[in-house]
Design an enzyme around this catalytic site. Structure first.
Site, PDB file in Angstrom:
ATOM      1  N   GLU A 104       0.843  -1.211   0.000  1.00 38.19           N
ATOM      2  CA  GLU A 104       0.000   0.000   0.000  1.00 38.19           C
ATOM      3  C   GLU A 104       0.868   1.246   0.000  1.00 38.19           C
ATOM      4  O   GLU A 104       1.996   1.225   0.522  1.00 38.19           O
ATOM      5  CB  GLU A 104      -0.807   0.032   1.300  1.00 38.19           C
ATOM      6  CG  GLU A 104      -2.217  -0.488   1.196  1.00 38.19           C
ATOM      7  CD  GLU A 104      -3.198   0.546   0.663  1.00 38.19           C
ATOM      8  OE1 GLU A 104      -2.793   1.475  -0.053  1.00 38.19           O
ATOM      9  OE2 GLU A 104      -4.396   0.411   0.967  1.00 38.19           O
ATOM     10  N   ASP A 105       0.326   2.345  -0.505  1.00 40.80           N
ATOM     11  CA  ASP A 105       1.034   3.622  -0.405  1.00 40.80           C
ATOM     12  C   ASP A 105       0.904   4.226   0.987  1.00 40.80           C
ATOM     13  O   ASP A 105       1.879   4.631   1.601  1.00 40.80           O
ATOM     14  CB  ASP A 105       0.511   4.605  -1.469  1.00 40.80           C
ATOM     15  CG  ASP A 105      -1.009   4.781  -1.437  1.00 40.80           C
ATOM     16  OD1 ASP A 105      -1.700   4.026  -0.711  1.00 40.80           O
ATOM     17  OD2 ASP A 105      -1.520   5.667  -2.152  1.00 40.80           O
ATOM     18  N   ASP A 108      -4.541   5.514   5.970  1.00 37.08           N
ATOM     19  CA  ASP A 108      -5.029   6.727   6.632  1.00 37.08           C
ATOM     20  C   ASP A 108      -6.041   6.318   7.706  1.00 37.08           C
ATOM     21  O   ASP A 108      -5.666   6.048   8.849  1.00 37.08           O
ATOM     22  CB  ASP A 108      -5.631   7.655   5.567  1.00 37.08           C
ATOM     23  CG  ASP A 108      -6.182   8.951   6.128  1.00 37.08           C
ATOM     24  OD1 ASP A 108      -6.037   9.174   7.335  1.00 37.08           O
ATOM     25  OD2 ASP A 108      -6.770   9.732   5.363  1.00 37.08           O
ATOM     26  N   PHE A 157      -1.898  15.939   5.009  1.00 34.70           N
ATOM     27  CA  PHE A 157      -2.162  15.394   3.684  1.00 34.70           C
ATOM     28  C   PHE A 157      -0.879  15.446   2.872  1.00 34.70           C
ATOM     29  O   PHE A 157      -0.231  16.484   2.772  1.00 34.70           O
ATOM     30  CB  PHE A 157      -3.276  16.175   2.973  1.00 34.70           C
ATOM     31  CG  PHE A 157      -3.840  15.410   1.816  1.00 34.70           C
ATOM     32  CD1 PHE A 157      -4.852  14.468   2.012  1.00 34.70           C
ATOM     33  CD2 PHE A 157      -3.340  15.584   0.532  1.00 34.70           C
ATOM     34  CE1 PHE A 157      -5.348  13.720   0.946  1.00 34.70           C
ATOM     35  CE2 PHE A 157      -3.837  14.847  -0.538  1.00 34.70           C
ATOM     36  CZ  PHE A 157      -4.844  13.915  -0.335  1.00 34.70           C
ATOM     37  N   ARG A 170       1.054  12.619  -8.490  1.00 31.63           N
ATOM     38  CA  ARG A 170       1.542  11.260  -8.212  1.00 31.63           C
ATOM     39  C   ARG A 170       2.990  11.092  -8.641  1.00 31.63           C
ATOM     40  O   ARG A 170       3.738  10.339  -8.044  1.00 31.63           O
ATOM     41  CB  ARG A 170       0.705  10.228  -8.972  1.00 31.63           C
ATOM     42  CG  ARG A 170      -0.705  10.036  -8.444  1.00 31.63           C
ATOM     43  CD  ARG A 170      -1.294   8.758  -9.044  1.00 31.63           C
ATOM     44  NE  ARG A 170      -2.738   8.700  -8.947  1.00 31.63           N
ATOM     45  CZ  ARG A 170      -3.409   8.235  -7.889  1.00 31.63           C
ATOM     46  NH1 ARG A 170      -2.745   7.832  -6.832  1.00 31.63           N
ATOM     47  NH2 ARG A 170      -4.712   8.182  -7.883  1.00 31.63           N
TER      48      ARG A 170
END
Ligand code: IMP
Length: 181
Positions: A104-105, A108, A157, A170
């Protein structure tokens, strides 16, 4: 421009993790993972789209035989608080009885991961672990231990290295704090 800022299309962003920092952390994680999966021929699953750069670099940093697959999920737009997640692309390979690592990146709220874990566990893998480049405060709600974490971060964020804001940024080579100024 301050030292820890980087310019992208003339917008200055504060650097959280530079390309060099990411590269060295990914290599460390790769060796740790290779050590843990020695002789197991695991399947690494890229969570599209955000995980694409981490997945690409991490898999190259794992010097053992592995197989690759891809999955994509999306939180329902506008109903974020309900935690509904939709599967957009399922795995192509049969992972029953296999050692599986989800890549996963970022975790959250942990909702996407919770959904993916339950979906993948229903296919009865032999083992299931998670690697996430970033783990945000509060991500424990995923209810599953994340064995390999690049860095823990606060509630900010972030963009870059696969992470987007509204589909953009990205392709920034590092991870940056997003601000609208
Ligand atoms: P979660 O379901 O709340 O854990 O978040 C899942 C997805 O939201 C991640 O895979 C990202 O695509 C996106 N996301 C969460 N936080 C950020 C961020 O700081 N920057 C960019 N995308 C994020």
């Amino acid at each position: 421009m301050k030292n820890n800022t980087s310019s992208f299309n003339n917008i200055p962003f504060q650097t959280l993790f530079s390309e060099e920092m990411i590269s060295s952390r990914v290599k460390e994680l790769g060796l740790q993972i290779a050590n843990d999966y020695q002789g197991k021929n695991p399947v690494f699953i890229c969570v599209l789209r955000g995980g694409v750069y981490f997945f690409s670099d991490l898999t190259k940093a794992v010097p053992i035989p592995i197989e690759l697959d891809f999955i994509q999920a999306k939180s329902y737009v506008g109903t974020e608080s309900t935690g509904n997640v939709e599967l957009i692309k399922d795995l192509d390979s049969d992972i029953t009885g296999r050692d599986v690592l989800i890549v996963e990146d970022i975790v959250d709220t942990g909702r996407t991961l919770k959904f993916l874990i339950s979906h993948i566990l229903s296919k009865k893998p032999k083992s299931l672990e998670v690697a996430s480049l970033l783990f945000k405060e509060g991500g424990e709600a995923a209810g599953y231990p994340i064995k390999y974490v690049g860095w823990n971060i606060g509630k900010e964020f972030v963009i870059g290295y696969g992470l987007d804001y509204d589909g953009k940024f990205r392709n920034l080579p590092g991870v940056f704090l997003y601000s609208e100024e």
